[in-house]
Write a protein that holds these residues in place. Sequence first.
Motif, PDB file in Angstrom:
ATOM      1  N   MET A 286       0.850  -1.169   0.000  1.00 45.94           N
ATOM      2  CA  MET A 286       0.000   0.000   0.000  1.00 45.94           C
ATOM      3  C   MET A 286       0.897   1.233   0.000  1.00 45.94           C
ATOM      4  SD  MET A 286      -2.863   1.131   2.856  1.00 45.94           S
ATOM      5  CE  MET A 286      -3.993  -0.170   2.439  1.00 45.94           C
ATOM      6  N   THR A 287       0.593   2.148  -0.887  1.00 45.32           N
ATOM      7  CA  THR A 287       1.378   3.378  -0.956  1.00 45.32           C
ATOM      8  C   THR A 287       1.036   4.277   0.236  1.00 45.32           C
ATOM      9  OG1 THR A 287      -0.275   4.623  -2.202  1.00 45.32           O
ATOM     10  CG2 THR A 287       1.291   3.280  -3.486  1.00 45.32           C
ATOM     11  N   ALA A 288       1.875   5.259   0.493  1.00 44.88           N
ATOM     12  CA  ALA A 288       1.604   6.208   1.581  1.00 44.88           C
ATOM     13  C   ALA A 288       0.309   6.962   1.316  1.00 44.88           C
ATOM     14  CB  ALA A 288       2.772   7.181   1.733  1.00 44.88           C
ATOM     15  N   LYS A 289       0.061   7.300   0.030  1.00 46.95           N
ATOM     16  CA  LYS A 289      -1.171   8.014  -0.314  1.00 46.95           C
ATOM     17  C   LYS A 289      -2.390   7.148  -0.001  1.00 46.95           C
ATOM     18  CE  LYS A 289      -3.441  10.522  -4.040  1.00 46.95           C
ATOM     19  NZ  LYS A 289      -3.373  10.983  -5.409  1.00 46.95           N
ATOM     20  N   GLU A 290      -2.333   5.863  -0.352  1.00 46.41           N
ATOM     21  CA  GLU A 290      -3.442   4.952  -0.065  1.00 46.41           C
ATOM     22  C   GLU A 290      -3.626   4.776   1.448  1.00 46.41           C
ATOM     23  OE1 GLU A 290      -3.278   1.938  -3.899  1.00 46.41           O
ATOM     24  OE2 GLU A 290      -1.865   1.651  -2.255  1.00 46.41           O
ATOM     25  N   ALA A 291      -2.514   4.641   2.170  1.00 49.85           N
ATOM     26  CA  ALA A 291      -2.584   4.453   3.621  1.00 49.85           C
ATOM     27  C   ALA A 291      -3.200   5.658   4.315  1.00 49.85           C
ATOM     28  CB  ALA A 291      -1.186   4.181   4.180  1.00 49.85           C
ATOM     29  N   ASN A 292      -2.968   6.847   3.761  1.00 45.24           N
ATOM     30  CA  ASN A 292      -3.476   8.078   4.377  1.00 45.24           C
ATOM     31  C   ASN A 292      -4.788   8.550   3.785  1.00 45.24           C
ATOM     32  OD1 ASN A 292      -1.322   8.379   6.210  1.00 45.24           O
ATOM     33  ND2 ASN A 292      -0.035   9.160   4.580  1.00 45.24           N
ATOM     34  N   SER A 293      -5.384   7.767   2.896  1.00 45.01           N
ATOM     35  CA  SER A 293      -6.629   8.178   2.250  1.00 45.01           C
ATOM     36  C   SER A 293      -7.816   8.028   3.197  1.00 45.01           C
ATOM     37  CB  SER A 293      -6.877   7.358   0.987  1.00 45.01           C
ATOM     38  OG  SER A 293      -7.190   6.022   1.336  1.00 45.01           O
ATOM     39  N   PHE A 294      -8.878   8.767   2.905  1.00 46.02           N
ATOM     40  CA  PHE A 294     -10.094   8.716   3.721  1.00 46.02           C
ATOM     41  C   PHE A 294     -10.669   7.301   3.745  1.00 46.02           C
ATOM     42  CE2 PHE A 294     -14.575   9.185   4.648  1.00 46.02           C
ATOM     43  CZ  PHE A 294     -14.569  10.067   5.717  1.00 46.02           C
ATOM     44  N   SER A 295     -10.603   6.603   2.630  1.00 49.01           N
ATOM     45  CA  SER A 295     -11.184   5.259   2.575  1.00 49.01           C
ATOM     46  C   SER A 295     -10.449   4.273   3.482  1.00 49.01           C
ATOM     47  CB  SER A 295     -11.195   4.741   1.136  1.00 49.01           C
ATOM     48  OG  SER A 295      -9.879   4.594   0.658  1.00 49.01           O
ATOM     49  N   ASN A 296      -9.232   4.609   3.886  1.00 51.11           N
ATOM     50  CA  ASN A 296      -8.462   3.744   4.776  1.00 51.11           C
ATOM     51  C   ASN A 296      -8.591   4.174   6.241  1.00 51.11           C
ATOM     52  OD1 ASN A 296      -6.685   1.452   4.964  1.00 51.11           O
ATOM     53  ND2 ASN A 296      -5.087   2.878   5.559  1.00 51.11           N
ATOM     54  N   LEU A 297      -9.320   5.246   6.498  1.00 49.85           N
ATOM     55  CA  LEU A 297      -9.483   5.774   7.850  1.00 49.85           C
ATOM     56  C   LEU A 297     -10.440   4.919   8.658  1.00 49.85           C
ATOM     57  CD1 LEU A 297      -9.173   8.136   9.946  1.00 49.85           C
ATOM     58  CD2 LEU A 297     -11.201   9.118   8.866  1.00 49.85           C
ATOM     59  N   ILE A 298     -10.040   4.591   9.861  1.00 47.43           N
ATOM     60  CA  ILE A 298     -10.936   3.963  10.828  1.00 47.43           C
ATOM     61  C   ILE A 298     -10.738   4.714  12.137  1.00 47.43           C
ATOM     62  CG2 ILE A 298      -9.278   2.147  11.393  1.00 47.43           C
ATOM     63  CD1 ILE A 298     -11.716   0.328  12.003  1.00 47.43           C
ATOM     64  N   LEU A 299     -11.833   5.182  12.713  1.00 49.58           N
ATOM     65  CA  LEU A 299     -11.761   5.960  13.939  1.00 49.58           C
ATOM     66  C   LEU A 299     -11.763   5.030  15.143  1.00 49.58           C
ATOM     67  CD1 LEU A 299     -14.259   8.789  13.035  1.00 49.58           C
ATOM     68  CD2 LEU A 299     -11.771   8.850  12.948  1.00 49.58           C
ATOM     69  N   LEU A 300     -10.763   5.214  15.985  1.00 48.61           N
ATOM     70  CA  LEU A 300     -10.641   4.437  17.210  1.00 48.61           C
ATOM     71  C   LEU A 300     -10.393   5.397  18.364  1.00 48.61           C
ATOM     72  CD1 LEU A 300      -8.152   1.734  15.875  1.00 48.61           C
ATOM     73  CD2 LEU A 300     -10.592   1.446  16.184  1.00 48.61           C
ATOM     74  N   CYS A 301     -10.720   4.976  19.552  1.00 51.24           N
ATOM     75  CA  CYS A 301     -10.392   5.802  20.722  1.00 51.24           C
ATOM     76  C   CYS A 301      -8.867   5.847  20.833  1.00 51.24           C
ATOM     77  CB  CYS A 301     -11.020   5.240  21.989  1.00 51.24           C
ATOM     78  SG  CYS A 301     -10.322   3.662  22.523  1.00 51.24           S
ATOM     79  N   LEU A 302      -8.353   6.803  21.599  1.00 53.70           N
ATOM     80  CA  LEU A 302      -6.919   7.016  21.710  1.00 53.70           C
ATOM     81  C   LEU A 302      -6.195   5.757  22.160  1.00 53.70           C
ATOM     82  CD1 LEU A 302      -4.672   9.079  21.433  1.00 53.70           C
ATOM     83  CD2 LEU A 302      -5.084   9.773  23.782  1.00 53.70           C
ATOM     84  N   ALA A 303      -6.737   5.082  23.150  1.00 51.23           N
ATOM     85  CA  ALA A 303      -6.085   3.874  23.672  1.00 51.23           C
ATOM     86  C   ALA A 303      -5.998   2.781  22.606  1.00 51.23           C
ATOM     87  CB  ALA A 303      -6.844   3.359  24.893  1.00 51.23           C
ATOM     88  N   HIS A 304      -7.112   2.530  21.904  1.00 49.86           N
ATOM     89  CA  HIS A 304      -7.098   1.478  20.892  1.00 49.86           C
ATOM     90  C   HIS A 304      -6.315   1.893  19.651  1.00 49.86           C
ATOM     91  CE1 HIS A 304     -10.477  -0.139  23.321  1.00 49.86           C
ATOM     92  NE2 HIS A 304      -9.773  -1.224  23.110  1.00 49.86           N
ATOM     93  N   HIS A 305      -6.291   3.178  19.356  1.00 50.41           N
ATOM     94  CA  HIS A 305      -5.489   3.658  18.229  1.00 50.41           C
ATOM     95  C   HIS A 305      -4.017   3.310  18.462  1.00 50.41           C
ATOM     96  CE1 HIS A 305      -4.000   6.264  15.055  1.00 50.41           C
ATOM     97  NE2 HIS A 305      -3.168   6.774  15.938  1.00 50.41           N
ATOM     98  N   ALA A 306      -3.534   3.554  19.673  1.00 45.56           N
ATOM     99  CA  ALA A 306      -2.133   3.251  19.986  1.00 45.56           C
ATOM    100  C   ALA A 306      -1.865   1.753  19.883  1.00 45.56           C
ATOM    101  CB  ALA A 306      -1.795   3.759  21.390  1.00 45.56           C
ATOM    102  N   VAL A 307      -2.790   0.949  20.365  1.00 45.46           N
ATOM    103  CA  VAL A 307      -2.604  -0.500  20.319  1.00 45.46           C
ATOM    104  C   VAL A 307      -2.564  -0.992  18.871  1.00 45.46           C
ATOM    105  CG1 VAL A 307      -3.675  -2.731  20.851  1.00 45.46           C
ATOM    106  CG2 VAL A 307      -3.603  -0.937  22.589  1.00 45.46           C
ATOM    107  N   VAL A 308      -3.551  -0.591  18.082  1.00 43.95           N
ATOM    108  CA  VAL A 308      -3.663  -1.078  16.706  1.00 43.95           C
ATOM    109  C   VAL A 308      -2.528  -0.554  15.830  1.00 43.95           C
ATOM    110  CG1 VAL A 308      -5.073  -0.983  14.607  1.00 43.95           C
ATOM    111  CG2 VAL A 308      -6.139  -1.488  16.802  1.00 43.95           C
ATOM    112  N   ASP A 309      -2.191   0.730  15.964  1.00 42.59           N
ATOM    113  CA  ASP A 309      -1.185   1.327  15.081  1.00 42.59           C
ATOM    114  C   ASP A 309       0.251   1.120  15.534  1.00 42.59           C
ATOM    115  OD1 ASP A 309      -2.928   2.159  13.204  1.00 42.59           O
ATOM    116  OD2 ASP A 309      -2.684   4.304  13.555  1.00 42.59           O
TER     117      ASP A 309
END
Length: 118
Positions: free
Chosen positions: A1-24
Motif C-alpha cells: 500500500m502506498t503512503a497516499k493509499e494508507a493516508n486516504s479517507f477510505s483507509n481511515l478507521i476511527l478508534l479511541c486514543l487507547a485502541h489507536h495506539a494498540v492497533v497502530d
Amino acid sequence: MTAKEANSFSNLILLCLAHHAVVDRLAGDRYSADLLRSWKKEREAPLNWTPPERILEPEPSDGLREAAEKHLQDLLSESYESANCRIDDALTEFEKLNFEAADALRALFRSFPNPRNE
C-alpha cells in the motif's frame, strides 16, 4: 500500500486514543487488514454512506454531508464516552491507594469538554 493509499479517507478507521495506539503502534500485528476493514464496514453500515472521495459529484449533497458529519460526531462521542468509562473505572481502583489524588484526577478529567455537548 502506498503512503497516499494508507493516508486516504477510505483507509481511515476511527478508534479511541487507547485502541489507536494498540492497533497502530503496540500490537498492530494482531489486527489484520481484513479485520480492520470489517470493523470499518460495520461502523459505516448504519448510515450506508459513501466516503467523500468515492462520490462522483464534486460536492456531496447537504443531506449526505450532514449524515456523514453526524456519524463522525457520534463515533467521536462514543469513543469519548468509552474512554471516560475506562478512566472512571481506573480512578475507582486508584482511590483505594490514594483517594485525594484520584479525586483530583477525576475533577481534571471532568473539566475536559464533552464532544456531544459542543
